[in-house]
Enzyme design. Structure first.
Site, PDB file in Angstrom:
ATOM      1  N   LYS A  79      17.560  60.187  27.109  1.00  0.00           N
ATOM      2  CA  LYS A  79      16.996  59.779  28.404  1.00  0.00           C
ATOM      3  C   LYS A  79      15.475  59.699  28.306  1.00  0.00           C
ATOM      4  O   LYS A  79      14.849  60.563  27.670  1.00  0.00           O
ATOM      5  CB  LYS A  79      17.412  60.789  29.475  1.00  0.00           C
ATOM      6  CG  LYS A  79      17.035  60.409  30.899  1.00  0.00           C
ATOM      7  CD  LYS A  79      17.562  61.466  31.880  1.00  0.00           C
ATOM      8  CE  LYS A  79      17.286  61.100  33.319  1.00  0.00           C
ATOM      9  NZ  LYS A  79      17.833  62.110  34.268  1.00  0.00           N
ATOM     10  N   SER A 154      20.769  60.327  37.870  1.00  0.00           N
ATOM     11  CA  SER A 154      19.733  59.474  37.348  1.00  0.00           C
ATOM     12  C   SER A 154      19.888  59.146  35.858  1.00  0.00           C
ATOM     13  O   SER A 154      19.244  58.219  35.363  1.00  0.00           O
ATOM     14  CB  SER A 154      18.373  60.139  37.560  1.00  0.00           C
ATOM     15  OG  SER A 154      18.277  61.334  36.827  1.00  0.00           O
ATOM     16  N   SER A 178      22.335  64.819  38.073  1.00  0.00           N
ATOM     17  CA  SER A 178      21.943  63.624  37.325  1.00  0.00           C
ATOM     18  C   SER A 178      22.601  63.454  35.961  1.00  0.00           C
ATOM     19  O   SER A 178      22.491  62.386  35.364  1.00  0.00           O
ATOM     20  CB  SER A 178      20.427  63.587  37.142  1.00  0.00           C
ATOM     21  OG  SER A 178      19.804  63.119  38.313  1.00  0.00           O
TER      22      SER A 178
END
Lengths: 481, 93
Positions: A79, A154, A178
């Site tokens: 990420k 996310s 997330s």
């Protein structure tokens, strides 16, 4: 090369038997990215030169008969809010466009030492603020199961990458769900460890009392393997726990006969989609068939979770994001203007709408006259939520629920109404506020062929039990419930 | 509680954010809805409840030894363009 049908342990075994070379696999990953990522948009940036160099080095080690590390040659997506030296770290924000990290996060450093190869940085909601990856400052990531749907957020790029076979394992970060929500929406496994279990050194801060790095993968074993390597004390993270790390892999096969599973009644509410409910109830039957006891429990403060979370997380974010001022990181606007104007212009241009909204809400909650009424009150309600869980864990070992009240919704469906978007996080927030470990595992699909995620939660530092219970479900064929 | 446009402007100033007049109106409406929603916490009796700023899960909360270690890469931080270059702080009136 399609990685959709292979897991990390099998890949390493293929390397050991010399059935495959790492160079073939990494080249294949980039071919797959070229093939599918023009539709999925999971990656913000790629790292082909270094990844191929690492693959060639590994192939030389294999040829020399050297012992292979547990994640040797396993392609990872990371990420983009996790720092890797010499690579861009944008956090999905324009304010950090072009920012190159001068150091590597501890979690990534440990994975690399175990042989992992980073193929690229995954898209996410800007500064991890969002539930769908629609808030990325760059582009929207799409759900590989249906390109018109959101991948969750996310960590949506991380989940979509694993689900579309452009990495085997990905790292995400979980502040209020997330990792777990995108795992549920994309039909993969997503683990949020106990607060403090994995070092956050190199993870860009959003909500400092909540943030944790966690893996996304196709199998529970891969999640256990990844956690085993990342977990443990790190002197560079002041919130890192020095609690002993269990042997997560060894315990996967333990019997779960007699394990007490709590079903929180507050999670089976009218807003819960009927098909999701049916899949989760089918999942409960699987556990009964494995000898587990099901008990209804109560977590009475669940309905206050969203309100509590959006005060605490935004307050912390408003403080953490003060550092993006055009001086130390990334972009600068109005460079010749006086200092304060430069700050304001840089932040106005660099931050997207949702980030601005949250900074304003957090600043409001912390401002003079409102601190006691909002922020402090939320911290007290958090105490009540922690007590709810402590009481529940006196009677049960694991808590089972849906991960999300719905399957992945359509792109654009909730973007105009921030509050309805926040409410979709209802099932993943309380565990984050209480610092508990939680995992989302696939639990079949609905009639539209969209994945349903089941969430399991245990007490602090009981990842070993959590992974064991999740693995036994997977082994019993529960994923296809 | 309703958040009006001047509240948004005040908070934006505190947060060092420039918010355009068109944005201010929409933000006031959206933030009002969120603030009205979070006020459901007022339903709870919180007397005698201690706040939990952070869930402490470990005895040792690390303060590392005060010695230079190579790993942070700080010596290379200057490679990032514009780093630590600050425009003038004092301006003429």
């Amino acid at each position: 090369m399609n990685l959709k049908n292979i897991t990390a342990d099998k890949l390493v075994a293929l390397y050991k038997n010399r059935d495959l070379t790492a160079t073939e696999v990494i080249k294949g990953v980039y071919e797959q990215i070229e093939h599918v990522d023009k539709d999925v948009h999971a990656f913000l940036s790629l790292n082909p030169e270094r990844a191929l160099a690492e693959a060639r080095r590994l192939d030389a080690q294999i040829a020399a008969g050297e012992r292979l590390e547990p994640l040797a040659g396993v392609p990872f997506a990371i990420k983009d809010n996790i720092a890797i030296r010499d690579l861009q770290t944008t956090c999905g924000s324009k304010v950090l466009e072009g920012y190159i990290s001068p150091f590597t996060a501890t979690a990534v450093e440990r994975l690399r030492a175990a042989g992992a190869i980073v193929v690229g940085k995954a898209n996410c909601d800007e500064f991890a603020m969002g539930s769908t990856t629609e808030n990325s400052g760059y582009f929207v990531t799409r759900n590989p199961h249906n390109l018109d749907r959101v991948p969750g957020g996310s960590s949506g790029g991380s989940a979509a990458s694993v689900a579309s076979g452009t990495s085997l394992i990905a790292l995400g970060s979980d502040t209020g769900g997330s990792v777990r929500t995108p795992a549920a929406f994309c039909g993969v496994v997503g683990l949020k460890p106990t607060y403090g279990r994995v070092s956050r050194y190199g993870l860009v801060a959003f909500g400092s009392s909540l943030d944790q790095i966690g893996p996304l993968s196709k199998s529970v074993r891969e999640a256990a393997q990844t956690l085993a390597i990342m977990a443990g004390f790190d002197q560079f993270d002041s919130t890192s726990a020095d609690t002993a790390v269990d042997d997560y892999l060894k315990n996967l096969d333990a019997s779960i006969n007699g394990i007490r599973i709590g079903i929180p009644k507050e999670y089976f509410i009218p807003g819960l989609d009927a098909e999701v409910r049916a899949r989760i109830e089918a999942g409960m039957r699987v556990y009964e068939s494995l000898g587990c006891e099901l008990h209804e429990i109560s977590l009475p403060h669940t309905e206050y979770a969203v309100a509590t979370y959006y005060l605490i997380a935004t307050a912390e974010a408003s403080s953490n994001l003060a550092r993006y001022d055009g001086v130390r990181y990334g972009q600068r606007r109005a460079g010749n203007a006086p200092l304060q104007e430069m700050y304001r212009r840089t932040r106005a241009d660099g931050f997207g709408t949702e980030v601005k909204r949250r900074i304003l809400l957090g600043t409001y909650a912390l401002s003079a006259g409102y601190y006691d009424a909002y922020y402090l009150k939320a911290l007290k309600v958090r105490t009540l939520m922690l007590k709810d869980f402590q009481k529940a864990f006196e009677h049960v070992d694991v808590i089972l629920s849906p991960t999300s009240p719905t399957v992945a919704f359509r792109i654009g469906e909730k973007t105009s109404d921030p509050l309805s978007m926040y409410l979709s996080d209802i099932f993943t927030i309380t565990q984050a506020l209480a610092g508990l470990p939680a995992i989302s595992i696939p639990c079949g699909k609905n009639s539209e062929n969209m994945p349903v995620g089941m969430q399991l939660v245990t007490n602090h530092f009981q990842e070993s039990l959590l992974l064991n219970v999740a693995y036994q479900f997977e082994k019993a064929g529960g994923f296809t419930v | 509680m309703k958040i009006n446009e001047s509240d948004v402007e005040y908070v934006a100033k505190l947060a060092m954010l420039e918010v355009g007049p068109d944005e201010t109106k929409a933000l006031a409406q959206q933030l009002s809805r969120v603030v009205e929603y979070v006020e459901k916490l007022n339903q709870l009796d919180l007397s005698g409840i201690a706040p939990t700023p952070q869930v402490v899960t470990s005895g040792r909360h690390a303060v590392r030894d005060d010695r230079v270690v190579p790993r942070t890469g700080s010596s290379e931080a200057g490679r990032t363009v514009k780093l630590f270059k600050v425009p003038k702080v004092i301006t003429e009136r």
